[in-house]
Design a protein around this motif. Structure first.
Motif, short mmCIF file in Angstrom:
data_model
loop_
_atom_site.label_atom_id
_atom_site.label_comp_id
_atom_site.label_asym_id
_atom_site.label_seq_id
_atom_site.Cartn_x
_atom_site.Cartn_y
_atom_site.Cartn_z
N TYR A 72 0.83 -1.21 0.00
CA TYR A 72 0.00 0.00 0.00
C TYR A 72 0.86 1.25 0.00
O TYR A 72 0.65 2.17 -0.81
CB TYR A 72 -0.91 -0.02 1.22
CG TYR A 72 -1.77 1.21 1.36
CD1 TYR A 72 -2.76 1.48 0.43
CD2 TYR A 72 -1.57 2.11 2.40
CE1 TYR A 72 -3.55 2.61 0.54
CE2 TYR A 72 -2.35 3.24 2.52
CZ TYR A 72 -3.33 3.49 1.58
OH TYR A 72 -4.10 4.61 1.70
N VAL A 73 1.84 1.28 0.89
CA VAL A 73 2.72 2.44 0.97
C VAL A 73 3.44 2.66 -0.36
O VAL A 73 3.56 3.80 -0.83
CB VAL A 73 3.74 2.26 2.13
CG1 VAL A 73 4.84 3.30 2.04
CG2 VAL A 73 3.03 2.34 3.47
N SER A 74 3.87 1.58 -0.98
CA SER A 74 4.56 1.72 -2.26
C SER A 74 3.66 2.33 -3.33
O SER A 74 4.06 3.26 -4.03
CB SER A 74 5.06 0.36 -2.74
OG SER A 74 6.22 0.00 -2.02
N GLN A 76 0.98 4.16 -3.00
CA GLN A 76 0.67 5.55 -2.70
C GLN A 76 1.86 6.46 -2.96
O GLN A 76 1.73 7.53 -3.56
CB GLN A 76 0.24 5.67 -1.24
CG GLN A 76 -1.03 4.93 -0.90
CD GLN A 76 -2.26 5.60 -1.46
OE1 GLN A 76 -2.48 6.78 -1.23
NE2 GLN A 76 -3.06 4.87 -2.22
N SER A 77 3.00 6.03 -2.50
CA SER A 77 4.19 6.87 -2.63
C SER A 77 4.57 7.04 -4.09
O SER A 77 4.85 8.15 -4.55
CB SER A 77 5.36 6.25 -1.86
OG SER A 77 5.00 6.00 -0.53
N LYS A 78 4.56 5.92 -4.80
CA LYS A 78 4.91 6.01 -6.22
C LYS A 78 3.91 6.90 -6.95
O LYS A 78 4.29 7.69 -7.81
CB LYS A 78 4.93 4.62 -6.84
CG LYS A 78 5.30 4.62 -8.32
CD LYS A 78 5.53 3.22 -8.84
CE LYS A 78 6.03 3.17 -10.28
NZ LYS A 78 5.68 4.32 -11.13
N LEU A 80 2.19 9.48 -5.83
CA LEU A 80 2.50 10.89 -5.59
C LEU A 80 3.75 11.32 -6.32
O LEU A 80 3.79 12.37 -6.97
CB LEU A 80 2.68 11.12 -4.09
CG LEU A 80 2.94 12.57 -3.72
CD1 LEU A 80 1.65 13.23 -3.26
CD2 LEU A 80 4.03 12.72 -2.68
N LEU A 81 4.78 10.50 -6.22
CA LEU A 81 6.05 10.84 -6.86
C LEU A 81 5.87 11.04 -8.36
O LEU A 81 6.37 12.01 -8.93
CB LEU A 81 7.05 9.72 -6.59
CG LEU A 81 8.47 10.19 -6.36
CD1 LEU A 81 8.56 10.94 -5.06
CD2 LEU A 81 9.42 9.00 -6.35
N ARG A 83 3.08 11.64 -10.04
CA ARG A 83 2.19 12.74 -10.43
C ARG A 83 2.83 14.10 -10.23
O ARG A 83 2.58 15.03 -10.97
CB ARG A 83 0.89 12.67 -9.61
CG ARG A 83 -0.11 11.65 -10.14
CD ARG A 83 -1.42 11.69 -9.37
NE ARG A 83 -1.28 11.36 -7.97
CZ ARG A 83 -1.49 12.21 -6.97
NH1 ARG A 83 -1.87 13.45 -7.21
NH2 ARG A 83 -1.34 11.81 -5.72
#
Lengths: 122, 122
Positions: A72-74, A76-78, A80-81, A83
């Motif tokens: 999940y963290v991956s 979401q983080s990817k 954002l990064l 976009r």
DNA sequence: GATCATCGTTTACGCCTGTAATTTTTCAGT
DNA sequence: ACTGAAAAATTACAGGCGTAAACGATGATC
């Protein structure tokens, strides 16, 4: 993809699994102001999305995560990064730096992290 | 808060302002496969949310951003950081590091960034 | 076995989103 | 002033989300 309210439920599962709906409500009800039905709905949506699984335990179910927090963290983080920062980490950190959002501790940890990367390198 | 499709429109405004709906469509239609009505709707929603403003120019409007990219990026980044990393930057970077998502270039830039912070410090 | 309390499941409902189609307004030209 | 094209504004509509209420199944109790 899993929604924000759903993620709240996942977070309590990630802390301790498996758990009954009642336990989850006890954890999350007070903080979020949610009723029983709300938690039940969220659990069912998570089941439908295959993010959690349920195992019968007498008259109730015990729920546990299928989606890992790492996954999940991956995502979401990817997301954002990609976009907002062209998919690169340094600009993100630069952003926080400009925003004065890097604490002493952050800086110290980042330094250590880079050293360790350096060590792996050679 | 502004949605993902709305953010696509904002991005083209941030590149060059002000712009007419037609120009925005020309920019964004091909990439996103959006029709005219779609872009108009998004613009109207952004107006309602005060994220853009419109100035009459003959029979049309020229749109420009009121929300800055900086503001948007900050909101989004802080949101992710708070939700997933306890509000701290170092764990985020550690996450990408573990995921092997730090490029050479990222590492070099991070190093330089930390040096600069060091310089400001003393 | 009938009943009650407990779980879980289904349904609800208003708001947001993505994606337009439809309708209305507004100039430009006759 | 009237008409037509172009732009804007309104309406639409299905699916997701937050938040539950209502309904149904199930096991414990008398």
């Amino acid at each position: 993809m899993i929604s924000e309210a759903e993620a709240v439920v996942m977070e309590v599962l990630w802390l301790h699994e498996p758990r009954s709906a009642e336990e989850i409500l006890a954890e999350v009800g007070p903080t979020q102001g949610w009723q029983e039905g709300t938690v039940k709905s969220l659990l069912n949506r998570l089941l439908k999305k295959k993010a959690v699984q349920a195992a019968r335990d007498g008259r109730r179910y015990l729920y546990s995560a299928r989606l890992t927090r790492e996954q999940y963290v991956s995502q979401q983080s990817k997301g954002l990064l990609d976009r907002l920062f062209g998919g690169r980490v340094a600009p993100l950190v630069a952003h926080f730096s400009e925003q004065r959002k890097l604490s002493k501790r952050d800086i110290a940890e980042l330094r250590k992290l880079l050293e360790e990367l350096d060590d792996e390198q050679r």
